[in-house]
Scaffold this motif. Structure first.
Motif, PDB file in Angstrom:
ATOM      1  N   GLY A 284       6.385  17.632 -15.026  1.00 39.28           N
ATOM      2  CA  GLY A 284       5.662  16.249 -14.715  1.00 39.28           C
ATOM      3  C   GLY A 284       5.040  15.670 -13.390  1.00 39.28           C
ATOM      4  N   GLN A 285       5.040  16.654 -12.647  1.00 39.67           N
ATOM      5  CA  GLN A 285       4.909  16.398 -11.270  1.00 39.67           C
ATOM      6  C   GLN A 285       3.264  16.679 -11.032  1.00 39.67           C
ATOM      7  N   GLY A 286       2.438  17.351 -12.042  1.00 39.68           N
ATOM      8  CA  GLY A 286       1.115  17.239 -12.079  1.00 39.68           C
ATOM      9  C   GLY A 286       0.606  16.034 -12.547  1.00 39.68           C
ATOM     10  N   THR A 287       1.323  15.475 -13.636  1.00 39.52           N
ATOM     11  CA  THR A 287       0.772  14.264 -14.178  1.00 39.52           C
ATOM     12  C   THR A 287       1.024  13.046 -13.058  1.00 39.52           C
ATOM     13  N   MET A 288       1.927  13.010 -12.128  1.00 35.68           N
ATOM     14  CA  MET A 288       2.156  12.048 -11.153  1.00 35.68           C
ATOM     15  C   MET A 288       1.304  12.215  -9.992  1.00 35.68           C
ATOM     16  N   TRP A 289       0.979  13.653  -9.791  1.00 36.73           N
ATOM     17  CA  TRP A 289      -0.101  13.815  -8.885  1.00 36.73           C
ATOM     18  C   TRP A 289      -1.631  13.346  -9.121  1.00 36.73           C
ATOM     19  N   TRP A 290      -1.858  13.565 -10.564  1.00 36.06           N
ATOM     20  CA  TRP A 290      -3.173  13.025 -11.141  1.00 36.06           C
ATOM     21  C   TRP A 290      -3.427  11.594 -10.801  1.00 36.06           C
ATOM     22  N   MET A 291      -2.212  10.567 -11.350  1.00 34.86           N
ATOM     23  CA  MET A 291      -2.379   9.380 -11.249  1.00 34.86           C
ATOM     24  C   MET A 291      -2.402   8.761  -9.703  1.00 34.86           C
ATOM     25  N   GLN A 292      -1.697   9.582  -8.816  1.00 32.66           N
ATOM     26  CA  GLN A 292      -1.901   9.121  -7.511  1.00 32.66           C
ATOM     27  C   GLN A 292      -3.311   9.456  -7.033  1.00 32.66           C
ATOM     28  N   ARG A 293      -3.869  10.500  -7.499  1.00 32.21           N
ATOM     29  CA  ARG A 293      -5.349  10.779  -7.118  1.00 32.21           C
ATOM     30  C   ARG A 293      -6.089   9.863  -7.612  1.00 32.21           C
ATOM     31  N   GLU A 294      -6.119   9.423  -8.677  1.00 38.17           N
ATOM     32  CA  GLU A 294      -6.786   8.349  -9.276  1.00 38.17           C
ATOM     33  C   GLU A 294      -6.717   7.165  -8.733  1.00 38.17           C
ATOM     34  N   LEU A 295      -5.598   6.982  -8.199  1.00 41.01           N
ATOM     35  CA  LEU A 295      -5.207   5.801  -7.488  1.00 41.01           C
ATOM     36  C   LEU A 295      -6.126   5.603  -6.238  1.00 41.01           C
ATOM     37  N   ASP A 296      -6.091   6.774  -5.572  1.00 38.36           N
ATOM     38  CA  ASP A 296      -6.730   7.212  -4.291  1.00 38.36           C
ATOM     39  C   ASP A 296      -8.386   6.944  -4.482  1.00 38.36           C
ATOM     40  N   GLU A 297      -8.646   7.397  -5.706  1.00 39.41           N
ATOM     41  CA  GLU A 297     -10.186   7.185  -6.038  1.00 39.41           C
ATOM     42  C   GLU A 297     -10.501   5.729  -6.039  1.00 39.41           C
ATOM     43  N   LYS A 298      -9.547   4.885  -6.762  1.00 36.57           N
ATOM     44  CA  LYS A 298      -9.935   3.605  -6.948  1.00 36.57           C
ATOM     45  C   LYS A 298     -10.009   2.750  -5.407  1.00 36.57           C
ATOM     46  N   LYS A 299      -9.168   3.358  -4.593  1.00 39.43           N
ATOM     47  CA  LYS A 299      -9.275   2.765  -3.132  1.00 39.43           C
ATOM     48  C   LYS A 299     -10.431   3.059  -2.468  1.00 39.43           C
ATOM     49  N   LYS A 300     -11.502   3.826  -2.867  1.00 41.10           N
ATOM     50  CA  LYS A 300     -12.528   4.100  -2.025  1.00 41.10           C
ATOM     51  C   LYS A 300     -13.474   2.770  -2.341  1.00 41.10           C
ATOM     52  N   TYR A 301     -13.191   2.036  -3.448  1.00 39.09           N
ATOM     53  CA  TYR A 301     -13.879   0.670  -3.453  1.00 39.09           C
ATOM     54  C   TYR A 301     -13.228  -0.358  -3.037  1.00 39.09           C
ATOM     55  N   MET A 302     -12.080  -0.342  -1.937  1.00 38.14           N
ATOM     56  CA  MET A 302     -11.557  -1.556  -1.514  1.00 38.14           C
ATOM     57  C   MET A 302     -12.090  -1.535  -0.048  1.00 38.14           C
ATOM     58  N   PRO A 303     -12.241  -2.650   0.710  1.00 38.94           N
ATOM     59  CA  PRO A 303     -12.386  -2.534   2.096  1.00 38.94           C
ATOM     60  C   PRO A 303     -11.578  -1.743   2.754  1.00 38.94           C
ATOM     61  N   MET A 304     -12.008  -1.088   3.995  1.00 31.32           N
ATOM     62  CA  MET A 304     -11.199  -0.260   4.764  1.00 31.32           C
ATOM     63  C   MET A 304      -9.883  -0.858   5.497  1.00 31.32           C
ATOM     64  N   ARG A 305     -10.304  -2.383   5.680  1.00 26.79           N
ATOM     65  CA  ARG A 305      -9.327  -2.892   6.338  1.00 26.79           C
ATOM     66  C   ARG A 305      -8.222  -3.692   5.484  1.00 26.79           C
ATOM     67  N   LYS A 306      -8.365  -3.384   4.189  1.00 28.77           N
ATOM     68  CA  LYS A 306      -7.477  -3.898   3.251  1.00 28.77           C
ATOM     69  C   LYS A 306      -7.123  -2.615   2.476  1.00 28.77           C
ATOM     70  N   GLY A 307      -6.623  -1.493   3.164  1.00 29.54           N
ATOM     71  CA  GLY A 307      -5.949  -0.076   2.432  1.00 29.54           C
ATOM     72  C   GLY A 307      -7.045   0.700   1.826  1.00 29.54           C
ATOM     73  N   GLY A 308      -8.332   0.377   1.958  1.00 35.62           N
ATOM     74  CA  GLY A 308      -9.254   1.235   1.301  1.00 35.62           C
ATOM     75  C   GLY A 308      -9.573   2.679   2.044  1.00 35.62           C
ATOM     76  N   VAL A 309     -10.036   3.356   1.669  1.00 37.59           N
ATOM     77  CA  VAL A 309     -10.313   4.853   2.118  1.00 37.59           C
ATOM     78  C   VAL A 309     -11.762   5.292   1.974  1.00 37.59           C
ATOM     79  N   ALA A 310     -11.941   6.128   2.960  1.00 35.03           N
ATOM     80  CA  ALA A 310     -13.322   6.509   3.120  1.00 35.03           C
ATOM     81  C   ALA A 310     -13.842   7.207   1.853  1.00 35.03           C
ATOM     82  N   LYS A 311     -15.261   7.097   1.494  1.00 29.75           N
ATOM     83  CA  LYS A 311     -15.619   7.562   0.091  1.00 29.75           C
ATOM     84  C   LYS A 311     -16.051   8.969   0.501  1.00 29.75           C
TER      85      LYS A 311
END
Length: 311
Positions: A284-311
């Motif tokens: 099930g590690q692949g599933t967890m990796w995928w969920m984390q990757r989706e979460l990282d993708e969502k963080k691209k739409y947050m301000p960098m100063r608030k935990g967002g990541v570069a697009k």
């Protein structure tokens, strides 16, 4: 259900689920080494699937050739069919992502079909709910950010209108002052004549001064009327600008609050996923990796100063 039927069923899942199945199957040997590449393959298949996009499960033969073109590995029809047949494909009208991944990574389709996917359905469901909460909160965050942006633009527009109205007041005031200065100057000149000129000139100056004081001064009246109108317009514009600024400030505060709430949801989801990755073992590690990757993708739409990541 036979392996062939099961594999066919797996290839009928949406691209994302096929990718996760492959990740879980390969994880014991590759860990996350191929994960990002598989993520990109999902994007490629989704983009080429003009009808269903990310909700699709397979491509037609023409688009499958386009996949290989993107990889700079063009193939003839016979080459592709022969290779994909070894990857468990039976119908050349539909090419599932899992068929492609089995071929691309040179895997045994039967082993992939029967690969363990992890017995952590409860944890996965909880993780899914957390991601859904993040998505919902992020949508709210984006809506409020957009509202704040529009309010700020409106406030800026109203401020410019107010400034323009105030400039008109200044212009009208200058005109009134100009009219008053001209009249006062004329009065001073006549008064000086009265005091210094001869009798005839003095009498003429007295009459002209009386006329000046009693005449209907149309230019002055117009200037004052224009001034009053400009002052009313400016007062209204300033009031509107002030209200727009207050709304912009309020919307900005709401947007900041939404960002804070989104950040908390993201941190909660990341903490949970990390705990599950540490306790899940190999399955099930692949599933967890995928969920984390989706979460990282969502963080691209947050301000960098608030935990967002570069697009």
């Amino acid at each position: 259900m036979s392996d062939s039927e099961t594999f066919k069923h797996l290839n009928a899942k949406v691209y994302k689920e096929q990718a996760i199945w492959m990740l879980n199957a390969m994880w014991p040997s590759t860990k996350s080494a191929k994960a990002e590449e598989i993520w990109k393959f999902v994007q490629i298949f989704s983009d080429l699937d003009q009808e269903n996009h990310a909700s699709g499960c397979c491509l037609d033969e023409l688009n499958m050739h386009r996949v290989f073109e993107k990889l700079n590995s063009q193939k003839t029809v016979q080459e592709m069919r022969s290779q994909m047949k070894k990857a468990g494909l039976e119908n050349f009208k539909k090419f599932g992502l899992l068929h492609f991944l089995v071929f691309y990574y040179d895997q045994d389709w039967k082993k992939i079909t029967n690969a363990p996917q992890g017995d952590n359905s409860e944890q996965l469901e909880n993780a899914k709910k957390l991601l859904e909460a993040v998505s919902k909160q992020l949508e709210e965050c984006q809506k409020k950010a957009e509202a704040a942006k529009k309010s700020a633009e409106e406030a800026d527009k109203r401020q410019k209108e107010a400034q323009k109205a105030e400039d008109e007041v200044t212009k009208a005031l200058d005109e009134v002052k100009s009219q008053e200065d001209a009249k006062n100057k004329k009065r001073e000149q006549l008064q000086k004549k009265i005091e210094t000129a001869g009798l005839v000139a003095k009498n003429a100056a007295i009459q002209e001064l009386a006329k000046l004081d009693n005449e209907d001064d149309l230019p002055m009246r117009r200037a004052k009327t224009t001034l009053e109108a400009a002052q009313r317009k400016a007062a209204k514009a300033v009031k509107i600008a002030t209200e727009a600024k207050e709304k912009a400030d309020s919307d900005a505060a709401e947007a900041d609050k939404a960002v804070e709430e989104t950040q908390k949801k993201v941190e909660e989801a990341e903490k949970f996923l990390k705990e599950q990755q540490e306790s899940a073992g190999g399955n099930g590690q692949g599933t967890m990796w995928w969920m984390q990757r989706e979460l990282d993708e969502k963080k691209k739409y947050m301000p960098m100063r608030k935990g967002g990541v570069a697009k």
